[in-house]
Write an enzyme that holds these catalytic residues in place. Structure first.
Site: not given
Length: 289
Positions: A2-3, A69, A110, A129, A279
């Site tokens: 998500p950005e 964000k 999760h 995660r 990255r």
DNA sequence: AAATCAGTCCGGTGGC
DNA sequence: TGCCACCGGACTGAT
């Protein structure tokens, strides 16, 4: 991942279903409780799980906003305070009548924080995660990095903020991609939209800031803004784990020109991947100079 | 002193 | 098939 556009979509959906409602109950998963008992800072930061639950229980949801964000929930008990949430890599909120209604098993498995609202429905935070974050703050300044974020890219002044930093001495030799992905320079632009904007403006991701004219920097900034807006319209990008609060995927990934591509969509050249600022950065060696 | 680097939160995935 | 290295937003602490 998500950005800004994905977070904006989530905020726009959470708002109408939560504002004015009370958080009747809060549940923290056993997995998070166990991690925290072992000294980890899993999702709930700088606060015991029980105190987190106590802080939120009984609060009314006053406002829900996006900043970069981050999602800011303004809550009120006797006074107003904040629940600040970052979705990390795989965080997702689901608005459901029961956990079983969360559409996919991988998200259902999760769920780590559940807010039971006064309408009887749940706002459930799932995070595969566990890179997501929740912070209860009396004020924004309690977590100083929030004060350092760049202005919202759509606000007047964001462009000048970007240009001023990009033209300041210490950034002259930095790769442009590092700059545009730095939240203190531009808010809300992560790897996906940085990659797309550099491709669209034909700028090599490793090009040093000083090797880019002001005109092209402006073009790049405007391109980022346009892509972020286009993505909001498209419901965000779903690479693997982004879903909106109803479990639906976005469609911006279908409009990518470069991110995740093996071949350039314009000239057909095989794309290359470099590591920039830690990255992976994909680009077209023919189109991007 | 400032810049850089590793560590932290993890499960899914791709390669062998 | 099973294992394991690698990946990643963004902060934090150490060098």
């Amino acid at each position: 991942m998500p950005e800004l556009p994905e977070v904006e979509g989530v905020v726009r959906q959470i708002r109408p279903v939560s504002i004015g409602k009370k958080i009747e109950a809060v549940t923290v998963s056993d997995i998070i409780r166990l991690s925290k008992a072992n000294g980890k800072e899993a999702i709930i930061k700088r606060m015991e799980a029980d105190r987190f639950v106590d802080s939120l229980t009984g609060a009314q949801i006053v406002r829900v906003e996006r900043r970069s964000k981050y999602i800011y929930f303004t809550l009120r008990k006797d006074h107003e305070f904040l629940l600040v949430n970052h979705l990390g890599m795989s965080g997702a909120w689901f608005y459901v009548d029961q956990l079983q209604s969360i559409p996919e098993d991988k998200f259902r498995r999760h769920v780590h924080v559940i807010l039971t609202l006064s309408d009887g429905n749940l706002l459930a935070f799932s995070d595969i995660r566990r890179f997501g974050e929740m912070r209860v703050l009396q004020e924004e300044a309690e977590f100083p990095p929030l004060l350092l974020m760049a202005p919202e890219p759509f606000e007047p002044g964001a462009r000048e903020h970007f240009l001023a930093i990009a033209e300041s001495a210490k950034y002259q030799n930095k790769a442009i991609k590092e700059l545009i992905m730095d939240g203190q320079i531009i808010s809300g632009c992560g790897n996906i939209y940085a990659t797309e904007a550099l491709f669209k403006t034909k700028i090599h991701p490793k090009r040093a800031a000083r090797r880019i004219s002001r005109r092209r920097k402006v073009e790049l900034f405007e391109s980022i803004v346009a892509i972020l807006l286009e993505s909001i319209e498209a419901g965000g990008s779903t690479i693997s784990d982004y879903r909106n609060i109803n479990g639906e995927s976005g469609s911006m990934q279908d409009r990518f020109g470069m991110y995740g591509k093996k071949q350039c969509m314009v000239c057909g050249t095989m794309t290359k991947t470099l590591k920039i600022g830690g990255r992976a950065s994909v680009y077209c060696p023919t189109c991007q100079k």
